[in-house]
Write an enzyme that holds these catalytic residues in place. Structure first.
Site, mmCIF file in Angstrom:
data_model
loop_
_atom_site.group_PDB
_atom_site.id
_atom_site.type_symbol
_atom_site.label_atom_id
_atom_site.label_comp_id
_atom_site.label_asym_id
_atom_site.label_seq_id
_atom_site.Cartn_x
_atom_site.Cartn_y
_atom_site.Cartn_z
ATOM 1 N N ARG A 252 6.840 11.751 -8.114
ATOM 2 C CA ARG A 252 5.510 12.418 -8.180
ATOM 3 C C ARG A 252 5.403 13.305 -9.546
ATOM 4 N NH1 ARG A 252 3.750 14.328 -2.976
ATOM 5 N NH2 ARG A 252 3.759 12.391 -1.942
ATOM 6 N N TYR B 218 2.122 6.379 9.770
ATOM 7 C CA TYR B 218 0.721 7.156 9.431
ATOM 8 C C TYR B 218 -0.316 6.645 10.218
ATOM 9 C CZ TYR B 218 3.034 10.032 5.589
ATOM 10 O OH TYR B 218 3.517 10.806 4.871
ATOM 11 N N ARG C 44 0.887 18.504 -9.069
ATOM 12 C CA ARG C 44 0.301 19.815 -9.261
ATOM 13 C C ARG C 44 0.853 20.658 -9.942
ATOM 14 N NH1 ARG C 44 -0.697 20.427 -2.736
ATOM 15 N NH2 ARG C 44 1.351 18.784 -3.010
ATOM 16 N N ASP D 151 -1.656 6.491 -4.344
ATOM 17 C CA ASP D 151 -0.858 6.693 -3.207
ATOM 18 C C ASP D 151 -0.568 5.696 -2.319
ATOM 19 O OD1 ASP D 151 -0.561 9.592 -1.607
ATOM 20 O OD2 ASP D 151 -0.646 8.116 -0.007
ATOM 21 N N ARG E 128 -7.584 16.760 -12.122
ATOM 22 C CA ARG E 128 -7.997 16.458 -10.583
ATOM 23 C C ARG E 128 -9.301 17.267 -10.418
ATOM 24 N NH1 ARG E 128 -5.022 18.506 -5.175
ATOM 25 N NH2 ARG E 128 -5.509 20.654 -6.032
HETATM 26 O O1 CP3 Z 1 5.056 9.470 -8.216
HETATM 27 C C1 CP3 Z 1 3.920 9.641 -8.793
HETATM 28 O O2 CP3 Z 1 3.902 10.350 -9.698
HETATM 29 C C2 CP3 Z 1 2.889 8.603 -8.250
HETATM 30 C C3 CP3 Z 1 1.897 9.239 -7.291
HETATM 31 C C4 CP3 Z 1 2.285 9.222 -5.843
HETATM 32 C C5 CP3 Z 1 1.667 9.950 -5.057
HETATM 33 N N1 CP3 Z 1 2.048 9.622 -3.625
HETATM 34 C C6 CP3 Z 1 0.658 10.986 -5.375
HETATM 35 C C7 CP3 Z 1 0.280 12.022 -4.393
HETATM 36 C C8 CP3 Z 1 3.464 8.521 -5.132
HETATM 37 C C9 CP3 Z 1 4.286 7.353 -5.427
HETATM 38 C C10 CP3 Z 1 3.094 8.925 -3.713
HETATM 39 C C11 CP3 Z 1 3.728 8.148 -2.656
HETATM 40 C C12 CP3 Z 1 3.580 8.857 -1.187
HETATM 41 N N2 CP3 Z 1 2.398 9.187 -0.821
HETATM 42 C C13 CP3 Z 1 4.461 8.846 -0.442
HETATM 43 C C14 CP3 Z 1 6.013 8.384 -0.503
HETATM 44 C C15 CP3 Z 1 6.789 9.339 -1.389
HETATM 45 C C16 CP3 Z 1 7.194 10.354 -0.777
HETATM 46 O O3 CP3 Z 1 6.977 11.372 -1.120
HETATM 47 O O4 CP3 Z 1 7.834 10.538 0.153
HETATM 48 C C17 CP3 Z 1 4.295 9.421 0.956
HETATM 49 C C18 CP3 Z 1 4.955 9.447 2.032
HETATM 50 C C19 CP3 Z 1 2.772 9.649 0.611
HETATM 51 C C20 CP3 Z 1 1.779 10.148 1.435
HETATM 52 C C21 CP3 Z 1 1.039 11.518 1.078
HETATM 53 N N3 CP3 Z 1 0.346 11.679 0.087
HETATM 54 C C22 CP3 Z 1 1.600 12.786 1.523
HETATM 55 C C23 CP3 Z 1 2.730 13.198 2.572
HETATM 56 C C24 CP3 Z 1 0.875 13.992 0.648
HETATM 57 C C25 CP3 Z 1 0.880 15.199 0.841
HETATM 58 C C26 CP3 Z 1 1.891 15.728 -0.020
HETATM 59 C C27 CP3 Z 1 1.720 17.123 -0.622
HETATM 60 O O5 CP3 Z 1 1.915 17.224 -1.700
HETATM 61 O O6 CP3 Z 1 1.486 18.038 0.133
HETATM 62 C C28 CP3 Z 1 -0.058 13.150 -0.347
HETATM 63 C C29 CP3 Z 1 -0.983 13.572 -1.347
HETATM 64 C C30 CP3 Z 1 -0.366 13.279 -2.770
HETATM 65 N N4 CP3 Z 1 0.135 11.985 -3.219
HETATM 66 C C31 CP3 Z 1 -0.311 14.239 -3.816
HETATM 67 C C32 CP3 Z 1 0.090 13.340 -4.897
HETATM 68 C C33 CP3 Z 1 0.102 13.762 -6.512
HETATM 69 C C34 CP3 Z 1 -0.637 15.756 -3.680
HETATM 70 C C35 CP3 Z 1 -2.167 15.697 -3.736
HETATM 71 C C36 CP3 Z 1 -3.078 16.685 -4.580
HETATM 72 O O7 CP3 Z 1 -3.114 16.538 -5.702
HETATM 73 O O8 CP3 Z 1 -3.362 17.714 -3.874
#
Ligand code: CP3
Length: 341
Positions: free
Chosen positions: A26, A151, A30, A76, A39
Site C-alpha cells: 500500500r 468478499y 492515504r 485493487d 485521488r
Molecule cells: O500496495 C499498493 O500500493 C497497491 C495498491 C493496493 C490497494 N489494495 C489499494 C487500495 C493493493 C495491492 C490492494 C490489495 C487489497 N485490496 C487487499 C489485499 C491486501 C491487504 O491489505 O490485505 C485487500 C484485502 C483489498 C480490499 C480492500 N481495498 C480493502 C479492505 C480496502 C479498504 C482498506 C482501507 O484502507 O480502509 C480497500 C481500499 C483500498 N485499496 C485503498 C487503497 C489505497 C484505500 C482507498 C482510498 O484511497 O480511500
C-alpha cells in the site's frame, strides 16, 4: 543517467544481493499528501483505479518520495471481480452487491475477458513500463481465490467470515464451483498483466489464515497452484502473501510460489525454518512500528535485515499494508535504515 535498479528482481529470483530490496505494501496510499491530491483529482478511489494516467502517477509517487526499490501497480484486488457481475463501491472498505450465496448465484457469474472488461489495468501497466524503464521493476498483483470469494460471499469485509465458511463447509460443491470460476478469471487477468509488462506477480491471500490446515489444503492450495502454474512459463517471480497464516506454512509449500510473504507474528528465521528453508521470504515489520520514533524504526528494521539473512533470500516489506495516518518522515527513516543495513 539513471541505471535500472534490478535489486528486487534479483532477490525475488533467489540471487544473493548486497542488501535486501525494500518496498511497502500500500505504498501509494492515504498517508501521502501527494496521493490524496491525485485521488481528489480522480474523484474517488475507483475513479483513480480506472484512470490510467492518474493510476500511473500515484504508482510512481512512492518511488520518487521514498526511494523504494520496486513499484506496485495501483489498483485493487477486487477490480477484476466487479465485471463478473457485481455493483461495487468503496467507502473506503469494499462492498459487492449482490453477494453470492447459492449455486444459482455462482452460475450467474460471468468469466469476462479481462482485456475487454478492465482494459485500464493494462493501459496503466504499459504507461508505467515506459516511465519506469530506467528506474525500478513493476510488480503486478491479484487476489487469491479464497480471499476474493470471501468478499463475493460476504458482500463486504467480515469479522468471522461466517457466510463464507458456511458455504465452504455446508455446500462444498458450490464453494468449489465459485473458487474454480474465480481461478479461471485470475489466470487470465494475471497472465495479461505480465504480457502488458508486469515484471513480478504477487497474490494477496489476506483471509487464508481464517482456515485450519486441512481446509486450506482443500479450498486454497489447488487453486493458488493452478494460477501460479499458469503464470510459471511467463518467467516472472511469483509471490504469495497471506496474513496470520503461520499454521499454514507446511501446506503453503504446495502453492508453487518463489517468494512467501510473512506478517510480523514470527521472526523471519522462524518463518524460513517452518518453510523448510525453501523460499525467499518477504516482510515483516509490524506496520504499527511506524508510529514509533525514527530511531526505534531503524533499530527494528536492522533486526529484521539480520533475521532475513537466515533465509535463502529476503525482500524487506511491512507485515501488512501501511496505515493511513503514519508520518511520511517515519517511512523515509525506514527505507533509509534498510538501505544502509
Ligand atoms: O500496495 C499498493 O500500493 C497497491 C495498491 C493496493 C490497494 N489494495 C489499494 C487500495 C493493493 C495491492 C490492494 C490489495 C487489497 N485490496 C487487499 C489485499 C491486501 C491487504 O491489505 O490485505 C485487500 C484485502 C483489498 C480490499 C480492500 N481495498 C480493502 C479492505 C480496502 C479498504 C482498506 C482501507 O484502507 O480502509 C480497500 C481500499 C483500498 N485499496 C485503498 C487503497 C489505497 C484505500 C482507498 C482510498 O484511497 O480511500
Amino acid at each position: 543517467v539513471n541505471r535500472f535498479n534490478d535489486l528486487y528482481l534479483r532477490a525475488a529470483r533467489g540471487e544473493k544481493t548486497e542488501r535486501p530490496p525494500v518496498w511497502i505494501m500500500r505504498q501509494a496510499g492515504r498517508y501521502l499528501p501527494e496521493y490524496r491530491a491525485t485521488r481528489a483529482k480522480a474523484g474517488d478511489f475507483l475513479g483513480l483505479c480506472k484512470n490510467p494516467e492518474l493510476a500511473a502517477e500515484v504508482t510512481i509517487q512512492p518511488i520518487e518520495i521514498l526511494g523504494v526499490d520496486a513499484a506496485i501497480l495501483f489498483s485493487d484486488i477486487l477490480i477484476p471481480v466487479e465485471p463478473m457481475g457485481f455493483a461495487m463501491t468503496f467507502d473506503p472498505s469494499p462492498v459487492l452487491d449482490p453477494p453470492v450465496r447459492s449455486r444459482a448465484d455462482v452460475e450467474r457469474l460471468r468469466v469476462p475477458d479481462p482485456e475487454e472488461s478492465v482494459p485500464f489495468v493494462y493501459e496503466t501497466i504499459r504507461i508505467l513500463r515506459r516511465e519506469l524503464a530506467s528506474r525500478v521493476p513493476l510488480i503486478g498483483f491479484g487476489g487469491a481465490p479464497l480471499t476474493l470469494a470471501a468478499y463475493m460471499v460476504e458482500g463486504k469485509g467480515s469479522k468471522n467470515f461466517d457466510k463464507l465458511k458456511g458455504l465452504l463447509y455446508g455446500d462444498p460443491r458450490t464453494a468449489h464451483a465459485l473458487l474454480d470460476k474465480t481461478t479461471v478469471v485470475m489466470e487470465r487477468y494475471l497472465a495479461a498483466q505480465v504480457r502488458a509488462g508486469a515484471q513480478a506477480i504477487q497474490l494477496f491471500d489476506t483471509w487464508a489464515g481464517i482456515l485450519d490446515p486441512d481446509s486450506y489444503e482443500t479450498f486454497v492450495v489447488p487453486y493458488v497452484r493452478r494460477i501460479l502454474d499458469a503464470l510459471r512459463p511467463l518467467g516472472v517471480p511469483l509471490v504469495y502473501f497471506a496474513v496470520d497464516a503461520a499454521h499454514l506454512y507446511d501446506a503453503m509449500d504446495g502453492c508453487g510460489a518463489d517468494v512467501i510473504g510473512a506478517d510480523w507474528r514470527l521472526p523471519l528465521s522462524e518463518v524460513s525454518r517452518r518453510l523448510s528453508g525453501k523460499f525467499v521470504v518477504q516482510g515483516n515489520l509490524d506496520p504499527c512500528v511506524l508510529y514509533a520514533s525514527p530511531e526505534t524504526i531503524a533499530a527494528r528494521a536492522r533486526e529484521i535485515v539480520t533475521e532475513g539473512r537466515k533465509a535463502p533470500g529476503h525482500v524487506f516489506n511491512l507485515g501488512h499494508g501501511i496505515l493511513p495516518d503514519v508520518p511520511v518522515d517515519h517511512v523515509k527513516a525506514l527505507v533509509a535504515a534498510v538501505k544502509s543495513a
